[in-house]
Design an enzyme around this catalytic site. Structure first.
Site, mmCIF file in Angstrom:
data_model
loop_
_atom_site.group_PDB
_atom_site.id
_atom_site.type_symbol
_atom_site.label_atom_id
_atom_site.label_comp_id
_atom_site.label_asym_id
_atom_site.label_seq_id
_atom_site.Cartn_x
_atom_site.Cartn_y
_atom_site.Cartn_z
ATOM 1 N N CYS A 24 0.837 -1.201 0.000
ATOM 2 C CA CYS A 24 0.000 0.000 0.000
ATOM 3 C C CYS A 24 0.872 1.250 0.000
ATOM 4 C CB CYS A 24 -0.924 0.007 1.214
ATOM 5 S SG CYS A 24 -0.018 0.053 2.768
ATOM 6 N N CYS A 27 2.500 1.993 3.339
ATOM 7 C CA CYS A 27 3.685 1.176 3.622
ATOM 8 C C CYS A 27 4.899 1.751 2.884
ATOM 9 C CB CYS A 27 3.458 -0.263 3.177
ATOM 10 S SG CYS A 27 1.901 -0.920 3.768
ATOM 11 N N ASP A 411 2.173 25.810 -33.055
ATOM 12 C CA ASP A 411 3.163 26.325 -33.997
ATOM 13 C C ASP A 411 2.784 25.763 -35.365
ATOM 14 O OD1 ASP A 411 5.671 27.466 -34.922
ATOM 15 O OD2 ASP A 411 6.361 25.399 -35.063
#
Length: 725
Positions: A24, A27, A411
């Site tokens: 997780c 952790c 551009d």
């Protein structure tokens, strides 16, 4: 906490390690803190999305694994070397399902035996209690160990909440429910780990694209060499049907190359001598000899993988919000749980057993698993998906900002147009003049000039098989800003603008009809040139930078997607710019701009629309790209500058990827918002069940696990977003 190093120190002593076993995000954060506190470590940063840690300072893998022992983390150096025939150092070995989840399976078995004993011997029986306690210890030992450590250090995360709830449940004798809670929590963590692994697969699959060995010719002999041992200048032999292992330039051969792995385009590209090829692409039909131009760590695919992994570690604004929210949320839940447990018994004569149980259920329902995982899985899934489609997004922050764009500036050259001038019109004005001979003379003159449009005229001559290199040109000179002149077969020819011929010829001999033809060509976005002598005009030739076939369709899709303003920026003259802008359908055209002017336009757009993207080639447009909210570079596959400077790179030089990127970003934002709302909403509903006393431990953990699962599955949908949806 260790002292922060100076920036220079950091860069000198940085090491990157791959980490296996994260369950997780919390952790991962705890592992990062542990590593920061190791002696010799100045700083550390975990990239949860890519499962990596960057360490600044001196440290061994053994020390890192010790810092991650609470999770049994396995750590290996990112660029560890092994025998070519052995497994790569960062490859995770395949573990059978029953071994990988043995503790969960054993825990479930003991719980099942506990329920059987409860049915046979009753709830108060010592055997029943022992079976449930065994189930808890087997399934939750690592949970309790970390939870108790956190409790002692006053660190409050989901494991702390769970540990307190389990201890409380045991004290009040809820053996069966606590065993169920421990098992469901373990399943929830396994699902979370599985979801993140699935999201990371989009990157691990990229890593497997390029072969680890290549056939190299050295000293006249062909030998198989590991990519780490290939040097720049080596010649690599690629047979039909083989993947190309390294970046290089073709020195011999011709083939069609499938570049889908790099650019996202599955249509093969024709390649021959002097063309660039990329590692990880597929040689479909020809035999090629390729001179290596980059070391393995510098190849385009390596850069893409590195940049995508870095991008996954960059916290998006929503991720920062969730992290901050979770930091305050967990202690608040503990306070609420304590109030629920002791408030009613103290002030309203409630049953201690009932309300302590309700308080424990509040602790369990308060686990922020779903909330914490709601954003990282979404970001990792979206960035991984876009990389496979040929769009490199450099971080979660840009992924989110693309979704909020209101204006996009383009551009012109190389973005809306192909950036390669071509001859569009060629006509001789006298029937007695041979077209091919005239073209040969024009090209012979242009061949000696430095004009940007000369290449277009030379290409036309080459395509039509007209020779010009052997034409003798005498007294060649350039007429600054107007054209060129030179003598061929004793006659002086001029090639240049209409203004040049207005000066050369008298007003009576300059054809007014021809002037109208030139104006018409200019209105079509073309550059018109005349060819003649100082006595008469002999031919007219027009050159244009071709508009990409996709430009018009892309602009339409962006307008449909809600982009309010699309602006074309160019240094071209007004008539040419308006012709191209009108053709592609942009809402505004800004012409005759210098690089500084482009920057001013972007600043003006930002003040007006706030969120503005600039799409350019990543080289000439660097100031404007930097000033925009999101800088999007075209042609990332062949341009290191585009990869390094832009926030987003369209790898295949393909503007069609832009509407997909906007769509993916908006879908990601919607999914993150839905995940956060759902994760918080389910908690509120579960907490409201406390009022009538309906909340139980197993309902609490089931709601948490259900929310985690649904949030993860919702996030993984981003891996399937396609370009044509």
């Amino acid at each position: 906490m260790a002292n922060q190093p100076h920036e220079g120190e950091k860069k000198e002593n940085k090491s990157v390690y791959r980490v296996q076993g994260f369950t997780c995000a919390n952790c991962a954060g705890k592992f990062e803190d542990n590593v920061k506190n190791l002696p010799g470590v100045q700083d550390a940063k975990v990239n949860f999305g890519a499962s990596k840690i960057s360490v600044y300072g001196e440290v061994s893998t053994e020390e890192l694994e010790k810092a991650g022992s609470f999770e049994n983390l396995k750590v290996s150096a990112e660029h560890g070397r092994k025998d070519p025939k052995s497994e790569e150092p960062d490859k995770e070995e395949k573990i059978p399902f029953y071994k990988k989840h043995s503790t969960l399976l054993y825990s479930t078995l003991f719980m099942a035996l506990g329920f059987l004993s409860m049915f046979v011997n009753g709830n108060e029986n010592i055997v029943t209690a022992l079976l449930f306690i065994t189930s808890m210890l087997v399934g939750g030992l690592s949970l309790f160990r970390v939870g108790l450590q956190n409790l002692v250090r006053f660190q409050f995360d989901m494991r702390t909440l769970m540990t307190v709830a389990v201890i409380g449940g045991v004290i009040i004798g809820e053996w069966a429910e606590v065993a169920i809670v421990v098992i469901l929590f373990a399943i929830s963590e396994a699902l979370e780990r599985f979801s993140m692994d699935r999201a990371r697969q989009s990157i691990s699959s990229l890593m497997d694209i390029a072969p680890k060995e290549a056939l190299v010719r050295r000293n006249g002999q062909e030998m198989t060499v590991h990519v780490n041992d290939i040097a720049i200048g080596d010649v690599m032999v690629v047979k039909p049907g083989q993947k190309i292992a390294m970046d290089g330039v073709i020195v011999n051969g011709y083939s069609a190359i499938n570049q889908a792995a790099i650019t996202g385009e599955s249509v093969p590209v024709e390649k021959t001598v002097d063309d660039e090829v990329f590692a990880g692409t597929l040689n479909e039909e020809g035999f090629l000899e390729v001179e290596i131009t980059k070391l393995v760590e510098d190849t385009t695919i390596s850069k893409i993988i590195h940049l995508v992994e870095e991008a996954q570690g960059e916290r998006a604004p929503s991720q920062a919000f969730v992290d901050k929210f979770a930091r305050y949320y967990t202690p608040i839940i503990m306070v609420i749980a304590a109030l629920v447990a002791i408030g009613p018994p103290l002030f309203f004569n409630g049953s201690w057993e009932t309300w302590v149980y309700q308080g424990l259920a509040v602790l369990v329902v308060g686990c922020p698993c779903a909330l914490v995982i709601s954003t990282p899985i979404s970001i990792v899934s979206a960035i991984g998906n876009s990389a496979k489609k040929g769009v490199l997004i450099k971080g979660g922050v840009y992924l989110e900002e693309i979704g909020g764009l209101k204006a996009i500036a383009f551009d012109k050259t190389g973005t809306l147009t192909k950036g390669i001038p071509v001859v569009t019109n060629y006509r001789v004005l006298n029937d007695q003049i041979n077209e091919r001979e005239m073209l040969s003379i024009i090209t012979a003159l242009e061949y000696r000039s430095q004009h940007p449009l000369a290449s277009a005229i030379m290409k036309k001559a080459d395509d039509e098989g007209v020779s010009y290199t052997d034409v003798l040109v005498e007294d060649f000179s350039s007429i600054t800003g107007k054209g060129i002149k030179g003598k061929v077969n004793g006659i002086t020819y001029y090639v240049g603008s209409p203004n040049l011929f207005k000066e050369l010829l008298s007003a009576s001999t300059f054809n007014k009809g021809l002037e109208q033809d030139v104006t018409t060509l200019q209105e079509q976005g073309k550059t018109a040139m005349l060819i003649g002598t100082d006595a008469k005009i002999l031919a007219i030739i027009a050159v244009a930078d071709e508009v990409r076939e996709s430009s018009k369709d892309v602009i339409q899709k962006l307008h449909k997607a809600g982009i309010k303003k699309t602006v074309m920026l160019t240094g071209d003259n007004k008539s040419t710019a308006n012709a191209i802008g009108g053709h592609v359908g942009v809402t505004d055209v800004q012409s005759e701009l210098l690089p500084q002017d482009k920057l001013d336009v972007i600043k003006q757009l930002r003040s007006e629309y706030d969120n503005v993207a600039m799409v350019g080639d990543g080289v000439n447009d660097a100031p404007a790209l930097a000033a925009s909210t999101v800088g999007i570079a075209m042609g990332g596959a062949g341009t290191d500058t585009a990869l390094e400077t832009a926030d987003v790179a369209l790898m295949g030089d393909d503007l069609k990827k832009l509407p997909f990127t906007v769509k993916l970003s908006r879908k990601t934002l919607n999914i993150i918002k839905a995940n956060i709302a759902f994760a918080i909403g389910i908690k509120i509903i579960a907490l409201l069940l406390v009022i009538p006393g309906w909340l139980t431990l197993w309902i609490a953990i089931l709601s948490d696990m259900g929310a985690t699962l649904l949030v993860a599955l919702n996030s993984l949908r981003l891996m399937r977003v396609g370009e044509d949806e």
